[in-house]
Design an enzyme around this catalytic site. Structure first.
Site, short mmCIF file in Angstrom:
data_model
loop_
_atom_site.label_atom_id
_atom_site.label_comp_id
_atom_site.label_asym_id
_atom_site.label_seq_id
_atom_site.Cartn_x
_atom_site.Cartn_y
_atom_site.Cartn_z
N PHE A 133 0.85 -1.19 0.00
CA PHE A 133 0.00 0.00 0.00
C PHE A 133 0.88 1.23 0.00
O PHE A 133 1.63 1.46 0.95
CB PHE A 133 -0.89 -0.04 1.25
CG PHE A 133 -1.83 1.11 1.43
CD1 PHE A 133 -3.04 1.16 0.75
CD2 PHE A 133 -1.54 2.14 2.32
CE1 PHE A 133 -3.93 2.20 0.95
CE2 PHE A 133 -2.42 3.19 2.53
CZ PHE A 133 -3.62 3.22 1.84
N LEU A 135 1.01 4.98 0.31
CA LEU A 135 0.44 6.28 0.65
C LEU A 135 1.50 7.19 1.26
O LEU A 135 1.74 8.29 0.78
CB LEU A 135 -0.74 6.13 1.61
CG LEU A 135 -1.36 7.44 2.09
CD1 LEU A 135 -1.98 8.22 0.94
CD2 LEU A 135 -2.40 7.18 3.19
N CYS A 242 -9.27 3.11 3.79
CA CYS A 242 -8.44 1.90 3.91
C CYS A 242 -7.72 1.90 5.25
O CYS A 242 -7.65 0.87 5.94
CB CYS A 242 -7.41 1.85 2.78
SG CYS A 242 -8.11 1.81 1.12
N ARG A 272 10.87 -17.95 39.47
CA ARG A 272 12.14 -17.39 39.96
C ARG A 272 12.03 -16.99 41.43
O ARG A 272 11.10 -16.28 41.82
CB ARG A 272 12.54 -16.17 39.13
CG ARG A 272 13.97 -15.73 39.46
CD ARG A 272 14.44 -14.59 38.60
NE ARG A 272 15.86 -14.34 38.83
CZ ARG A 272 16.47 -13.19 38.62
NH1 ARG A 272 15.77 -12.17 38.15
NH2 ARG A 272 17.75 -13.05 38.84
N ASP A 340 11.33 -5.54 32.17
CA ASP A 340 11.98 -5.20 33.44
C ASP A 340 11.82 -6.34 34.45
O ASP A 340 12.78 -6.70 35.15
CB ASP A 340 11.38 -3.91 33.99
CG ASP A 340 12.01 -3.49 35.30
OD1 ASP A 340 13.21 -3.16 35.29
OD2 ASP A 340 11.31 -3.50 36.33
N GLU A 367 0.22 4.20 10.75
CA GLU A 367 -1.23 4.33 10.58
C GLU A 367 -1.82 5.31 11.59
O GLU A 367 -2.86 5.07 12.19
CB GLU A 367 -1.90 2.97 10.65
CG GLU A 367 -1.25 2.00 9.68
CD GLU A 367 -2.18 0.99 9.10
OE1 GLU A 367 -3.40 1.20 9.17
OE2 GLU A 367 -1.68 0.00 8.57
N THR A 369 0.14 8.34 14.20
CA THR A 369 0.92 8.35 15.43
C THR A 369 0.00 8.53 16.63
O THR A 369 -1.16 8.94 16.50
CB THR A 369 1.94 9.50 15.42
OG1 THR A 369 1.23 10.74 15.44
CG2 THR A 369 2.85 9.44 14.20
#
Length: 387
Positions: A133, A135, A242, A272, A340, A367, A369
């Site tokens: 795609f 764009l 889209c 652990r 962590d 797509e 932010t």
């Protein structure tokens, strides 16, 4: 009092239909048996596991929410669960299916001619034709209206010039759905890989989505027949619709990544021992693990509701933005926290947390932010466009 599933505290599984659970479980088995044995090595070697494509296609995962043309015609929640389980394996797997299904097959299905649908969709559903795609551009990023790629009419053809950046599947794609400015607004074109002047260059040295192919696309006087133009849409509503389809799947995918990390951390902390007791018996670990479960539960409910709205034809793009923002941030924070809890072991590919954390750095960016989606919700709340 009954015990709760630590990965499903609100018994959201009960909200799913038998068919939805069956589809999810089938994809989960594929991920466990076929994908996870390959993914750590593929990530380490920066290689997309293309050998999985035939089985992905055989499971009906390509174009799964589309009707006809060899597609499965599943509901929105089923598609979301597919994305969730694939990303539980790796974001690269979900990205491959998202691009093929939502960004390439969907525009042909929604905006293509009948001839285009008949030619491409059955082959794409079978995994014999792969799409990408086009764009995003090198200078554009979050502003698709700043598009420089242009197509001009030349007789019965179009001449395409420009470049696209950060293109998933680019170097394995047989066709590219390319959006370009024309004298009549933005239009979409199906560019075939053997067209003269079209080139895909793979982007290397990535620290994220290493088990995925990312490319640059270049168009140097590429001659595209008018028969390859998507005839039933003009303007940015084409590519943006889209992206809305793909973003919906992205709201589900990170739930899978976060769940994989939480399960891994629960197992590790239970086994652990430090200072004479399991890590899971400490207050600090329990607070972290409980917070992860809370956030995963909230994300699952958001995406489940989103799926039902989509199937009812009531989905609003801002609702997708809210879920994409919330769920990807949730998963990224959980992956980092799980890394962590794993201590030094968490930086190795023997465990999945560091791989998911690195991948999600891309997912939170592409797509739309995180900031873009925050501003979408801000606009919805205030009526003011702050872009």
């Amino acid at each position: 009092m009954r015990s709760l599933d630590p990965l499903d505290l609100y018994e959201i599984d009960d909200l799913l239909s038998d068919e939805e659970r069956m589809i999810r479980d089938a994809v989960a088995r594929f991920v466990d048996e076929k994908a996870l044995p390959l993914i750590p090595k593929c990530f380490d070697e920066a290689r997309f596991p293309a050998e999985l494509i035939p089985e992905i296609a055989d499971l009906g995962l390509l174009g799964s929410s589309l009707e006809g043309y060899g597609c499965a015609g599943l509901n929105a929640t089923s598609y979301g669960l597919i994305c969730q389980e694939l990303e539980r394996g790796d974001s690269g797997l979900r990205s491959f299916v998202s691009v093929q299904s939502s960004l390439c097959m969907y525009p042909i299905h929604a905006f293509g001619s009948e001839e285009q649908k008949e030619r491409w969709l059955p082959e794409m559903a079978a995994g014999r034709v792969i799409g990408c795609f086009g764009l995003t551009e090198p200078h554009g990023g979050s502003d698709p209206s700043n598009m420089k790629t242009r197509a001009r009419k030349d007789g019965d053809d179009w001449i395409l010039n420009g470049a696209k950046m950060w293109i998933t599947n680019g170097n394995i794609a047989d066709i590219a759905i390319v959006w370009a400015q024309t004298d009549d607004g933005v239009q979409g074109f199906i560019v075939e890989k053997d067209f003269d002047g079209y080139e895909a260059r793979e982007i290397h040295a990535k620290m994220s989505l290493r088990a995925s192919i990312t490319s640059e696309l270049y168009f140097d006087n590429v001659r595209v027949p008018d028969a390859n133009r998507l005839p039933n849409v003009k303007g940015l509503k084409g590519p943006l619709s889209c992206l809305n389809q793909a973003r919906y799947g992205i709201t589900w995918g990170p739930i899978g990544a976060a769940t994989a990390c939480l399960k891994e951390a629960l197992d590790y902390c239970g086994e652990r021992e430090l200072f004479g007791r399991p890590v899971s018996a400490t207050q600090s670990a329990q607070v972290k693990l409980a917070d992860m479960a809370r956030r995963i539960t909230s994300a699952k409910l958001l995406s489940w509701r989103l799926g039902r709205l989509k199937d009812e034809g009531k989905l609003h793009p801002s609702q997708v933005s809210l879920a994409k923002w919330n769920n990807v941030r949730m998963a990224l924070d959980i992956a980092r926290e799980c890394r962590d809890l794993l201590g030094g072991s968490g930086i190795t590919l023997e465990y999945s947390a560091i791989r998911h954390a690195l991948n999600l750095e891309s997912v939170i960016t592409y797509e739309g932010t995180e900031t873009v989606h925050q501003l979408v919700i801000g606009r919805e709340l205030t009526g003011h466009n702050a872009f």
